[in-house]
Design an enzyme around this catalytic site. Structure first.
Site, PDB file in Angstrom:
ATOM      1  N   ARG A  52     -11.485  60.550  17.679  1.00  0.00           N
ATOM      2  CA  ARG A  52     -12.043  60.600  19.027  1.00  0.00           C
ATOM      3  C   ARG A  52     -12.823  59.314  19.305  1.00  0.00           C
ATOM      4  O   ARG A  52     -13.286  58.639  18.391  1.00  0.00           O
ATOM      5  CB  ARG A  52     -12.986  61.800  19.171  1.00  0.00           C
ATOM      6  CG  ARG A  52     -12.348  63.151  18.868  1.00  0.00           C
ATOM      7  CD  ARG A  52     -13.397  64.244  18.881  1.00  0.00           C
ATOM      8  NE  ARG A  52     -12.836  65.572  18.649  1.00  0.00           N
ATOM      9  CZ  ARG A  52     -12.691  66.135  17.449  1.00  0.00           C
ATOM     10  NH1 ARG A  52     -13.080  65.469  16.356  1.00  0.00           N
ATOM     11  NH2 ARG A  52     -12.179  67.339  17.336  1.00  0.00           N
TER      12      ARG A  52
ATOM     13  N   HIS B 170      -7.920  59.039  25.056  1.00  0.00           N
ATOM     14  CA  HIS B 170      -7.924  60.224  24.194  1.00  0.00           C
ATOM     15  C   HIS B 170      -6.507  60.694  23.877  1.00  0.00           C
ATOM     16  O   HIS B 170      -6.290  61.372  22.871  1.00  0.00           O
ATOM     17  CB  HIS B 170      -8.710  61.360  24.860  1.00  0.00           C
ATOM     18  CG  HIS B 170      -8.952  62.529  23.956  1.00  0.00           C
ATOM     19  ND1 HIS B 170      -9.866  62.508  22.921  1.00  0.00           N
ATOM     20  CD2 HIS B 170      -8.385  63.767  23.920  1.00  0.00           C
ATOM     21  CE1 HIS B 170      -9.856  63.668  22.293  1.00  0.00           C
ATOM     22  NE2 HIS B 170      -8.968  64.455  22.873  1.00  0.00           N
TER      23      HIS B 170
ATOM     24  N   ARG C  24      -5.001  59.985  20.413  1.00  0.00           N
ATOM     25  CA  ARG C  24      -5.228  60.985  19.357  1.00  0.00           C
ATOM     26  C   ARG C  24      -4.099  62.006  19.357  1.00  0.00           C
ATOM     27  O   ARG C  24      -3.598  62.406  18.293  1.00  0.00           O
ATOM     28  CB  ARG C  24      -6.583  61.644  19.590  1.00  0.00           C
ATOM     29  CG  ARG C  24      -6.934  62.823  18.688  1.00  0.00           C
ATOM     30  CD  ARG C  24      -8.380  63.202  18.963  1.00  0.00           C
ATOM     31  NE  ARG C  24      -8.659  64.585  18.635  1.00  0.00           N
ATOM     32  CZ  ARG C  24      -9.062  65.031  17.453  1.00  0.00           C
ATOM     33  NH1 ARG C  24      -9.186  64.186  16.444  1.00  0.00           N
ATOM     34  NH2 ARG C  24      -9.329  66.310  17.261  1.00  0.00           N
TER      35      ARG C  24
ATOM     36  N   HIS D   9     -10.265  70.120  13.213  1.00  0.00           N
ATOM     37  CA  HIS D   9     -10.272  71.370  13.973  1.00  0.00           C
ATOM     38  C   HIS D   9     -10.676  72.539  13.071  1.00  0.00           C
ATOM     39  O   HIS D   9     -10.219  72.629  11.931  1.00  0.00           O
ATOM     40  CB  HIS D   9      -8.883  71.661  14.547  1.00  0.00           C
ATOM     41  CG  HIS D   9      -8.517  70.755  15.676  1.00  0.00           C
ATOM     42  ND1 HIS D   9      -7.218  70.522  16.059  1.00  0.00           N
ATOM     43  CD2 HIS D   9      -9.285  70.001  16.509  1.00  0.00           C
ATOM     44  CE1 HIS D   9      -7.199  69.682  17.079  1.00  0.00           C
ATOM     45  NE2 HIS D   9      -8.435  69.353  17.365  1.00  0.00           N
TER      46      HIS D   9
ATOM     47  N   TYR E  27       0.292  70.479  18.664  1.00  0.00           N
ATOM     48  CA  TYR E  27       0.951  69.273  18.182  1.00  0.00           C
ATOM     49  C   TYR E  27       2.221  69.611  17.405  1.00  0.00           C
ATOM     50  O   TYR E  27       3.210  68.895  17.470  1.00  0.00           O
ATOM     51  CB  TYR E  27      -0.017  68.464  17.311  1.00  0.00           C
ATOM     52  CG  TYR E  27      -1.293  68.122  18.039  1.00  0.00           C
ATOM     53  CD1 TYR E  27      -1.253  67.443  19.250  1.00  0.00           C
ATOM     54  CD2 TYR E  27      -2.535  68.503  17.541  1.00  0.00           C
ATOM     55  CE1 TYR E  27      -2.418  67.146  19.931  1.00  0.00           C
ATOM     56  CE2 TYR E  27      -3.696  68.203  18.223  1.00  0.00           C
ATOM     57  CZ  TYR E  27      -3.633  67.519  19.416  1.00  0.00           C
ATOM     58  OH  TYR E  27      -4.792  67.231  20.093  1.00  0.00           O
TER      59      TYR E  27
END
Length: 373
Positions: free
Chosen positions: A208, A313, A316, A339, A348
């Site tokens: 991030r 962002h 990422r 996470h 993803y």
């Protein structure tokens, strides 16, 4: 004397609410039970209020009308301010709630007595609030519902009037299209040299902006090929705040892809502040890099790559999809991304599966044949 004290103590009763505040109630001369018009920080405050009510009864100055009018006078604005000030929140969350109240909620509800907020009033407000920004709209509704739920638990209102199904949920408006490797290369080569590694780490290490902006020399282990993510920097109320990640999962070591290690070493020599605590990506004048400073050059770079839709962002997201395409498991993706729950990592994996199907279709196209049905 002791009996008189005991008699005073027996007037009314006090209970501690789940919120930690105290509620006072008593039976009035009309034979009905009455709650205090508000809840109290301490039991002593509640006892003091009961004492004033008892004094009014003794002086024959009490009336049920005065109790009702006082109770109705407690407005949403007053209650919301007290609710916000009594919460232990991170600075950024508090600033977000403050903004939602000031811009979306209080203009409608500030002077409205809590007991006058009806489901119809909530629906009318929701129908005209932030209709072009669904995420902001859902956040505002969620905050209103939360505050009124607390008022219900405090028994300040009989029931929560927020009953709009799905209003607290928002669908992603920005559909992320991962950058291709040629697009990523174009963005990197167009960026000023001091920011090129920042783009590469955002993509290949799935970091991030706040994590990148707070990286320091001591967080980089080029021998082991690892970045140690321990902190991030956020902006709230005009101040930059360095803090730990929201969850323990955010504290992690991220392996640097080997092809980036020479670039990392070069960046440490040329662009990083001196000393163990020197920032990896400092502002030109020193200190933390502001997002606006990066975005000015990133926007030009993404335009050169013909990707005006790509946010910083989203790099990422690009890296997470690439990692999923390598066959990374759900647990591996969660660990790399920091996470604590699998929901986001699953996105993803699904995106990688979609891209794999597209690759399969392109391979078939090379043969000049298509599936027949």
């Amino acid at each position: 004397m002791a009996n008189r004290k005991g008699a005073r103590a027996r007037f009314g009763n006090i209970r501690k609410l789940p919120s930690g505040r105290f509620q006072a109630r008593y039976v009035g001369p009309d034979g009905l039970s009455h709650n205090a018009h508000t809840t109290f920080d301490t039991k002593g405050d509640a006892e003091a209020w009961l004492a004033t009510v008892r004094a009014d009864i003794v002086r024959e100055a009490w009336s049920p009308a005065s109790v009702t009018s006082t109770r109705q006078a407690l407005t949403f604005g007053t209650y919301a301010e007290r609710w916000l000030s009594g919460r232990r929140l991170e600075a950024r969350t508090r600033a977000h709630y403050r903004s939602l109240l000031d811009r979306q909620i209080l203009p409608t509800f500030k002077g409205v007595p809590l007991r006058h907020i009806t489901p119809d009033l909530v629906r009318d407000w929701y129908a005209t609030t932030a209709i072009d920004t669904p995420t902001l709209r859902s956040h505002a509704y969620g905050l209103l519902r939360t505050i009124l739920a607390q008022a219900e638990r405090d028994e300040t209102i009989r029931s929560n009037p927020c009953h709009i199904r799905g209003a607290g949920n928002s669908k992603r408006v920005h559909k992320i299209k991962p950058a291709t490797l040629p697009e990523l290369e174009k963005i990197v080569t167009t960026m000023p040299e001091r920011y090129r590694l920042m783009v590469l780490l955002a993509a290949w290490c799935q970091l991030r902006f706040g994590e990148l902006a707070e990286l320091r020399r001591g967080d980089v282990d080029t021998k082991a090929g690892v970045l140690r993510i321990r902190r991030g920097v956020v902006r709230a109320n005009g101040e930059r705040i360095v803090k730990k990640p929201k969850s323990d999962a955010g504290i992690r070591n991220v392996a640097i892809p080997p092809h980036l290690l020479p670039l990392v070493r070069g960046h440490l020599l040329e662009h990083t502040e001196p000393g163990k605590d020197g920032l990896l990506f400092p502002a030109k004048q020193g200190g933390h890099l502001a997002p606006s400073s990066l975005y000015r050059v990133f926007y030009r770079a993404r335009a050169a790559a013909e990707r005006p839709d790509l946010r910083f962002h989203d790099l990422r997201h690009t890296g997470a999809v690439l990692a999923a395409q390598t066959g990374a498991t759900l647990a591996e993706l969660m660990g790399r991304l920091g996470h604590s729950t699998p929901g986001a990592a699953l996105i993803y994996q699904h995106a990688a599966a979609d891209r794999d199907m597209e690759l399969a279709r392109r391979l078939s196209a090379l043969t000049g044949t298509q599936e027949t049905t």
